[in-house]
Motif scaffolding. Structure first.
Motif, PDB file in Angstrom:
ATOM      1  N   UNK A  39     -15.515  17.231  -1.010  1.00  8.31           N
ATOM      2  CA  UNK A  39     -13.815  17.588  -0.871  1.00  8.31           C
ATOM      3  C   UNK A  39     -13.515  16.639   0.370  1.00  8.31           C
ATOM      4  N   UNK A  40     -14.531  16.398   1.273  1.00  5.92           N
ATOM      5  CA  UNK A  40     -14.014  15.529   2.456  1.00  5.92           C
ATOM      6  C   UNK A  40     -14.134  14.047   2.045  1.00  5.92           C
ATOM      7  N   UNK A  41     -15.190  13.649   1.269  1.00 10.34           N
ATOM      8  CA  UNK A  41     -15.235  12.488   0.686  1.00 10.34           C
ATOM      9  C   UNK A  41     -14.156  12.101  -0.063  1.00 10.34           C
ATOM     10  N   UNK A  42     -13.427  12.870  -0.928  1.00 10.30           N
ATOM     11  CA  UNK A  42     -12.394  12.626  -1.849  1.00 10.30           C
ATOM     12  C   UNK A  42     -11.179  12.642  -0.931  1.00 10.30           C
ATOM     13  N   UNK A  43     -10.953  13.258   0.176  1.00  8.26           N
ATOM     14  CA  UNK A  43      -9.953  13.114   1.135  1.00  8.26           C
ATOM     15  C   UNK A  43     -10.026  11.670   1.657  1.00  8.26           C
ATOM     16  N   UNK A  44     -11.241  11.417   1.956  1.00  9.08           N
ATOM     17  CA  UNK A  44     -11.170   9.999   2.736  1.00  9.08           C
ATOM     18  C   UNK A  44     -11.110   8.721   1.873  1.00  9.08           C
ATOM     19  N   UNK A  45     -11.543   8.902   0.565  1.00  8.93           N
ATOM     20  CA  UNK A  45     -11.056   7.927  -0.193  1.00  8.93           C
ATOM     21  C   UNK A  45      -9.773   7.821  -0.703  1.00  8.93           C
ATOM     22  N   UNK A  46      -9.039   9.066  -0.838  1.00  9.03           N
ATOM     23  CA  UNK A  46      -7.677   8.942  -1.041  1.00  9.03           C
ATOM     24  C   UNK A  46      -6.802   8.542   0.055  1.00  9.03           C
ATOM     25  N   UNK A  47      -7.278   8.675   1.351  1.00 14.62           N
ATOM     26  CA  UNK A  47      -6.669   8.113   2.599  1.00 14.62           C
ATOM     27  C   UNK A  47      -6.839   6.369   2.719  1.00 14.62           C
ATOM     28  N   UNK A  48      -8.132   6.106   2.214  1.00 17.45           N
ATOM     29  CA  UNK A  48      -8.521   4.702   2.214  1.00 17.45           C
ATOM     30  C   UNK A  48      -7.700   4.220   1.221  1.00 17.45           C
ATOM     31  N   UNK A  49      -7.314   4.497   0.165  1.00 13.60           N
ATOM     32  CA  UNK A  49      -6.465   4.046  -0.962  1.00 13.60           C
ATOM     33  C   UNK A  49      -5.120   3.815  -0.247  1.00 13.60           C
ATOM     34  N   UNK A  50      -4.502   4.933   0.280  1.00 17.68           N
ATOM     35  CA  UNK A  50      -3.141   4.869   0.787  1.00 17.68           C
ATOM     36  C   UNK A  50      -3.181   3.528   1.775  1.00 17.68           C
ATOM     37  N   UNK A  51      -4.009   3.517   2.824  1.00 19.63           N
ATOM     38  CA  UNK A  51      -4.290   2.396   3.866  1.00 19.63           C
ATOM     39  C   UNK A  51      -4.375   1.096   3.242  1.00 19.63           C
ATOM     40  N   UNK A  52      -5.024   1.081   2.226  1.00 25.65           N
ATOM     41  CA  UNK A  52      -5.236  -0.335   1.246  1.00 25.65           C
ATOM     42  C   UNK A  52      -3.855  -0.662   0.732  1.00 25.65           C
ATOM     43  N   UNK A  53      -3.197   0.385   0.202  1.00 26.36           N
ATOM     44  CA  UNK A  53      -1.972   0.087  -0.384  1.00 26.36           C
ATOM     45  C   UNK A  53      -0.854  -0.292   0.724  1.00 26.36           C
ATOM     46  N   UNK A  54      -0.732   0.249   1.912  1.00 29.79           N
ATOM     47  CA  UNK A  54      -0.122  -0.395   2.703  1.00 29.79           C
ATOM     48  C   UNK A  54      -0.409  -1.770   3.380  1.00 29.79           C
ATOM     49  N   UNK A  55      -1.613  -1.992   3.363  1.00 25.78           N
ATOM     50  CA  UNK A  55      -2.266  -3.390   3.784  1.00 25.78           C
ATOM     51  C   UNK A  55      -1.664  -4.344   2.830  1.00 25.78           C
ATOM     52  N   UNK A  56      -1.949  -3.965   1.421  1.00 30.33           N
ATOM     53  CA  UNK A  56      -1.358  -4.837   0.369  1.00 30.33           C
ATOM     54  C   UNK A  56       0.256  -5.115   0.302  1.00 30.33           C
ATOM     55  N   UNK A  57       0.905  -4.146   0.697  1.00 30.78           N
ATOM     56  CA  UNK A  57       2.388  -4.171   0.782  1.00 30.78           C
ATOM     57  C   UNK A  57       2.662  -5.299   1.995  1.00 30.78           C
ATOM     58  N   UNK A  58       2.091  -5.110   3.037  1.00 33.18           N
ATOM     59  CA  UNK A  58       2.293  -6.014   4.172  1.00 33.18           C
ATOM     60  C   UNK A  58       1.866  -7.359   4.100  1.00 33.18           C
ATOM     61  N   UNK A  59       0.931  -7.570   3.116  1.00 31.15           N
ATOM     62  CA  UNK A  59       0.468  -9.019   2.907  1.00 31.15           C
ATOM     63  C   UNK A  59       1.570  -9.771   2.303  1.00 31.15           C
ATOM     64  N   UNK A  60       2.451  -8.971   1.871  1.00 30.00           N
ATOM     65  CA  UNK A  60       3.560  -9.978   1.240  1.00 30.00           C
ATOM     66  C   UNK A  60       4.856 -10.217   2.133  1.00 30.00           C
ATOM     67  N   UNK A  61       4.606  -9.603   3.215  1.00 29.20           N
ATOM     68  CA  UNK A  61       5.486 -10.073   4.280  1.00 29.20           C
ATOM     69  C   UNK A  61       5.061 -11.219   5.268  1.00 29.20           C
TER      70      UNK A  61
END
Length: 154
Positions: free
Chosen positions: A67-89
């Motif tokens: 459960x902790x691994x799944x939560x951490x993976x989900x959080x990592x995906x959200x942070x990656x998504x933010x990084x990806x969006x920032x890269x377009x700026x």
């Protein structure tokens, strides 16, 4: 390319490692034996561990449940998504490019990985970073954006 493999253990890692040893009820002899065994006889002292060895030892001594691994993976995906969006700026990354197809997405991620290997503290691909490294990279990009905004206001 710079790596973190030869850097010594950080103060935070040392503190976490000793707290873990206490939690597990290890005395000095057991702690030294654990470090000696983990490093294949290189050292008995936790102060002589590298950052990477300390990370690996902490991961082994504090395994996460599914459960902790799944939560951490989900959080990592959200942070990656933010990084990806920032890269377009950011002009040096993906500004002016689109992400309309899978090929364009993969190309944009490749440019982001190239930038990360060159400019981030961890010196590795964004797609291979741990959650804490992604969070640091996001902070770095946000700081870069603030500097750029200040430059354009002048």
């Amino acid at each position: 390319m710079k790596t973190i493999t030869n850097k010594t253990i950080t103060a935070q890692q040392l503190k976490a490692l000793h707290a873990t040893f206490r939690t597990l009820g290890m005395d000095d002899e057991a702690r030294h034996g654990c470090v000696y065994s983990f490093t294949s006889g290189r050292t008995q002292s936790s102060k002589e561990l590298t950052m990477e060895e300390a990370r690996q030892l902490l991961d082994r001594l504090n395994p996460m449940d599914d459960k902790a691994k799944a939560l951490q993976l989900k959080e990592a995906r959200l942070v990656f998504r933010d990084i990806y969006r920032l890269s377009f700026l950011i002009p040096q990354l993906n500004q002016g490019f689109t992400s309309d197809s899978e090929e364009e997405y993969q190309m944009n991620v490749a440019k982001l990985n190239l930038w990360a290997r060159k400019y981030t503290k961890s010196r590795k691909d964004v797609t291979r970073m741990a959650l804490w490294e992604l969070q640091e990279t996001k902070k770095q990009l946000e700081a870069f954006m603030r500097r750029e905004e200040r430059k354009t206001k002048k």
